[in-house]
Design a protein around this motif. Sequence first.
Motif, PDB file in Angstrom:
ATOM      1  N   LEU A   1       0.760  -0.959  -0.705  1.00 29.45           N
ATOM      2  CA  LEU A   1       0.088  -0.192   0.092  1.00 29.45           C
ATOM      3  C   LEU A   1       1.308   1.191  -0.305  1.00 29.45           C
ATOM      4  O   LEU A   1       1.495   1.193   0.794  1.00 29.45           O
ATOM      5  CB  LEU A   1      -0.607   0.250   1.321  1.00 29.45           C
ATOM      6  CG  LEU A   1      -1.315  -0.993   1.341  1.00 29.45           C
ATOM      7  CD1 LEU A   1      -1.720  -2.514   2.191  1.00 29.45           C
ATOM      8  CD2 LEU A   1      -3.307  -0.248   1.405  1.00 29.45           C
ATOM      9  N   LEU A   2       0.673   1.745  -0.897  1.00 31.58           N
ATOM     10  CA  LEU A   2       2.007   2.649  -1.381  1.00 31.58           C
ATOM     11  C   LEU A   2       0.934   4.648  -1.396  1.00 31.58           C
ATOM     12  O   LEU A   2      -0.078   4.889  -2.017  1.00 31.58           O
ATOM     13  CB  LEU A   2       1.981   3.332  -2.598  1.00 31.58           C
ATOM     14  CG  LEU A   2       3.528   1.820  -3.039  1.00 31.58           C
ATOM     15  CD1 LEU A   2       3.897   1.816  -4.037  1.00 31.58           C
ATOM     16  CD2 LEU A   2       4.352   1.524  -2.149  1.00 31.58           C
ATOM     17  N   ASP A   3       1.327   5.179  -0.011  1.00 31.46           N
ATOM     18  CA  ASP A   3       0.599   6.569   0.512  1.00 31.46           C
ATOM     19  C   ASP A   3       1.199   7.901  -0.589  1.00 31.46           C
ATOM     20  O   ASP A   3       2.214   7.686   0.302  1.00 31.46           O
ATOM     21  CB  ASP A   3       0.008   6.222   1.772  1.00 31.46           C
ATOM     22  CG  ASP A   3      -0.506   7.221   2.539  1.00 31.46           C
ATOM     23  OD1 ASP A   3      -1.177   8.319   1.589  1.00 31.46           O
ATOM     24  OD2 ASP A   3      -1.077   7.478   3.310  1.00 31.46           O
TER      25      ASP A   3
ATOM     26  N   GLY B   1       4.637  -9.970  -9.635  1.00 27.51           N
ATOM     27  CA  GLY B   1       4.486 -11.178  -8.918  1.00 27.51           C
ATOM     28  C   GLY B   1       4.257 -10.236  -7.506  1.00 27.51           C
ATOM     29  O   GLY B   1       4.122 -11.267  -6.265  1.00 27.51           O
ATOM     30  N   ARG B   2       3.574  -9.139  -7.464  1.00 33.13           N
ATOM     31  CA  ARG B   2       3.108  -8.939  -6.488  1.00 33.13           C
ATOM     32  C   ARG B   2       1.530  -7.713  -6.781  1.00 33.13           C
ATOM     33  O   ARG B   2       1.329  -7.267  -7.821  1.00 33.13           O
ATOM     34  CB  ARG B   2       3.702  -7.232  -4.906  1.00 33.13           C
ATOM     35  CG  ARG B   2       5.261  -8.102  -4.891  1.00 33.13           C
ATOM     36  CD  ARG B   2       5.292  -6.818  -4.085  1.00 33.13           C
ATOM     37  NE  ARG B   2       6.743  -7.617  -3.525  1.00 33.13           N
ATOM     38  CZ  ARG B   2       8.223  -8.265  -4.316  1.00 33.13           C
ATOM     39  NH1 ARG B   2       8.513  -7.819  -5.348  1.00 33.13           N
ATOM     40  NH2 ARG B   2       9.409  -8.152  -3.371  1.00 33.13           N
ATOM     41  N   THR B   3       0.772  -7.265  -5.767  1.00 28.29           N
ATOM     42  CA  THR B   3      -0.569  -6.151  -5.728  1.00 28.29           C
ATOM     43  C   THR B   3      -0.170  -5.055  -5.271  1.00 28.29           C
ATOM     44  O   THR B   3       0.850  -5.331  -4.111  1.00 28.29           O
ATOM     45  CB  THR B   3      -1.577  -7.631  -5.703  1.00 28.29           C
ATOM     46  OG1 THR B   3      -1.714  -8.114  -5.987  1.00 28.29           O
ATOM     47  CG2 THR B   3      -3.026  -6.443  -5.477  1.00 28.29           C
ATOM     48  N   VAL B   4      -0.508  -3.891  -5.470  1.00 27.46           N
ATOM     49  CA  VAL B   4      -0.013  -2.647  -5.326  1.00 27.46           C
ATOM     50  C   VAL B   4      -1.446  -2.517  -5.270  1.00 27.46           C
ATOM     51  O   VAL B   4      -2.718  -1.704  -6.390  1.00 27.46           O
ATOM     52  CB  VAL B   4       0.979  -2.187  -6.039  1.00 27.46           C
ATOM     53  CG1 VAL B   4       0.889  -0.476  -5.712  1.00 27.46           C
ATOM     54  CG2 VAL B   4       2.236  -2.925  -5.956  1.00 27.46           C
ATOM     55  N   LEU B   5      -2.221  -1.130  -4.341  1.00 29.33           N
ATOM     56  CA  LEU B   5      -2.735  -0.321  -4.195  1.00 29.33           C
ATOM     57  C   LEU B   5      -2.080   0.553  -3.878  1.00 29.33           C
ATOM     58  O   LEU B   5      -1.491   0.782  -3.048  1.00 29.33           O
ATOM     59  CB  LEU B   5      -3.888  -0.776  -2.599  1.00 29.33           C
ATOM     60  CG  LEU B   5      -5.114  -0.351  -2.380  1.00 29.33           C
ATOM     61  CD1 LEU B   5      -5.736   0.258  -4.076  1.00 29.33           C
ATOM     62  CD2 LEU B   5      -5.694  -0.157  -1.132  1.00 29.33           C
ATOM     63  N   MET B   6      -2.438   2.033  -4.786  1.00 26.36           N
ATOM     64  CA  MET B   6      -1.604   3.447  -3.952  1.00 26.36           C
ATOM     65  C   MET B   6      -2.817   4.528  -4.317  1.00 26.36           C
ATOM     66  O   MET B   6      -3.659   4.530  -4.661  1.00 26.36           O
ATOM     67  CB  MET B   6      -0.663   3.515  -5.105  1.00 26.36           C
ATOM     68  CG  MET B   6      -1.277   3.749  -6.779  1.00 26.36           C
ATOM     69  SD  MET B   6       0.552   3.831  -8.356  1.00 26.36           S
ATOM     70  CE  MET B   6       0.583   4.613  -7.341  1.00 26.36           C
ATOM     71  N   VAL B   7      -2.302   5.550  -3.113  1.00 25.83           N
ATOM     72  CA  VAL B   7      -3.181   6.495  -3.142  1.00 25.83           C
ATOM     73  C   VAL B   7      -2.403   7.595  -3.889  1.00 25.83           C
ATOM     74  O   VAL B   7      -0.734   7.537  -3.608  1.00 25.83           O
ATOM     75  CB  VAL B   7      -3.141   7.216  -1.714  1.00 25.83           C
ATOM     76  CG1 VAL B   7      -3.768   8.654  -1.749  1.00 25.83           C
ATOM     77  CG2 VAL B   7      -4.292   6.834  -1.145  1.00 25.83           C
ATOM     78  N   GLU B   8      -2.837   8.700  -5.019  1.00 26.62           N
ATOM     79  CA  GLU B   8      -1.729   9.390  -5.763  1.00 26.62           C
ATOM     80  C   GLU B   8      -2.757  10.275  -6.095  1.00 26.62           C
ATOM     81  O   GLU B   8      -3.388  10.297  -6.998  1.00 26.62           O
ATOM     82  CB  GLU B   8      -0.907   7.997  -6.646  1.00 26.62           C
ATOM     83  CG  GLU B   8      -0.108   8.954  -7.467  1.00 26.62           C
ATOM     84  CD  GLU B   8       0.584   9.924  -6.925  1.00 26.62           C
ATOM     85  OE1 GLU B   8       0.873  10.820  -6.746  1.00 26.62           O
ATOM     86  OE2 GLU B   8       1.989   8.967  -6.117  1.00 26.62           O
ATOM     87  N   HIS B   9      -2.059  11.627  -6.179  1.00 30.02           N
ATOM     88  CA  HIS B   9      -2.756  12.659  -6.785  1.00 30.02           C
ATOM     89  C   HIS B   9      -2.358  12.838  -8.063  1.00 30.02           C
ATOM     90  O   HIS B   9      -3.013  13.434  -8.506  1.00 30.02           O
ATOM     91  CB  HIS B   9      -2.151  13.863  -6.221  1.00 30.02           C
ATOM     92  CG  HIS B   9      -2.660  14.024  -4.501  1.00 30.02           C
ATOM     93  ND1 HIS B   9      -2.712  13.427  -3.688  1.00 30.02           N
ATOM     94  CD2 HIS B   9      -4.976  14.221  -4.858  1.00 30.02           C
ATOM     95  CE1 HIS B   9      -3.929  14.039  -2.297  1.00 30.02           C
ATOM     96  NE2 HIS B   9      -4.687  14.451  -3.321  1.00 30.02           N
TER      97      HIS B   9
END
Length: 258
Positions: A172-174, A198-206
């Motif tokens: 989780l990338l903030d 090979g991974r999952t990414v959930l990101m908050v990004e403006h």
Amino acid sequence: MTQQYVLETRGLTKSFRGFTAVDGVDLKITEGHIHALIGPNGAGKTTVFNLLTKFLPPTRGEILYRGKPITRMRANEIARLGLVRSFQISAVFAHMTALENVRVALQRNLGTSFHFWKSERSLEPLNQRAMELLEQVGLADVADVLTVELPYGRKRALEVATTLALEPTVMLLDEPTQGMGAEDVDRIVELIRRVSAGRTVLMVEHNLSVVSRLCDRITVLARGSVLAEGDYASVSADPAVREAYMGSEASVGEEASA
């Protein structure tokens, strides 16, 4: 057959003394995807992250990891499952070298993070893996440099390396590119693309340019609720998204190309 998502929320809600910051949010994160959470300031994005990583308890709703409820788990239990929040959990130590920072993260994964009395020699077996991680994020050349001396963009890359040391399945990338110039943004975009394999990414990004270049799927929040969801083309063409996100009828796509 119902699809099982790596991470899912059902009716996720968080209220603070009568104010509802997150209101019935349903997220479905597909394994192996880069998924963005976007929206105007105050939309509830960071609160959702805090709920997912157990910094906050939900008022109502469920969180599921690979179909199993994790709503009542503690933050350390969530991290052990492989759900790791970067840039906040993976803080770096300014007066340690890049190599030492990654080595501390590797110790944390072994449950020996605070064994600072261990001799340098006893930690040598971790050096090879630490160097591999630094190589992966393009920092092998500064392994022996104090973190305080690194430019901002490279500190962010180091934080990614310390997160990778925890062997995440979901990162989780903030706001990973917040405060960066164009050159550093490009480096971080390529880094996220590389480490997402090979991974999952959930990101908050403006930065919508970053979102358009990286993300398979996008969820748009407004006033704590899901306004729209889809790929970048469909979301950026939605008049309701343009109105909520831009505060006008300007195209979201125009900002992304700016």
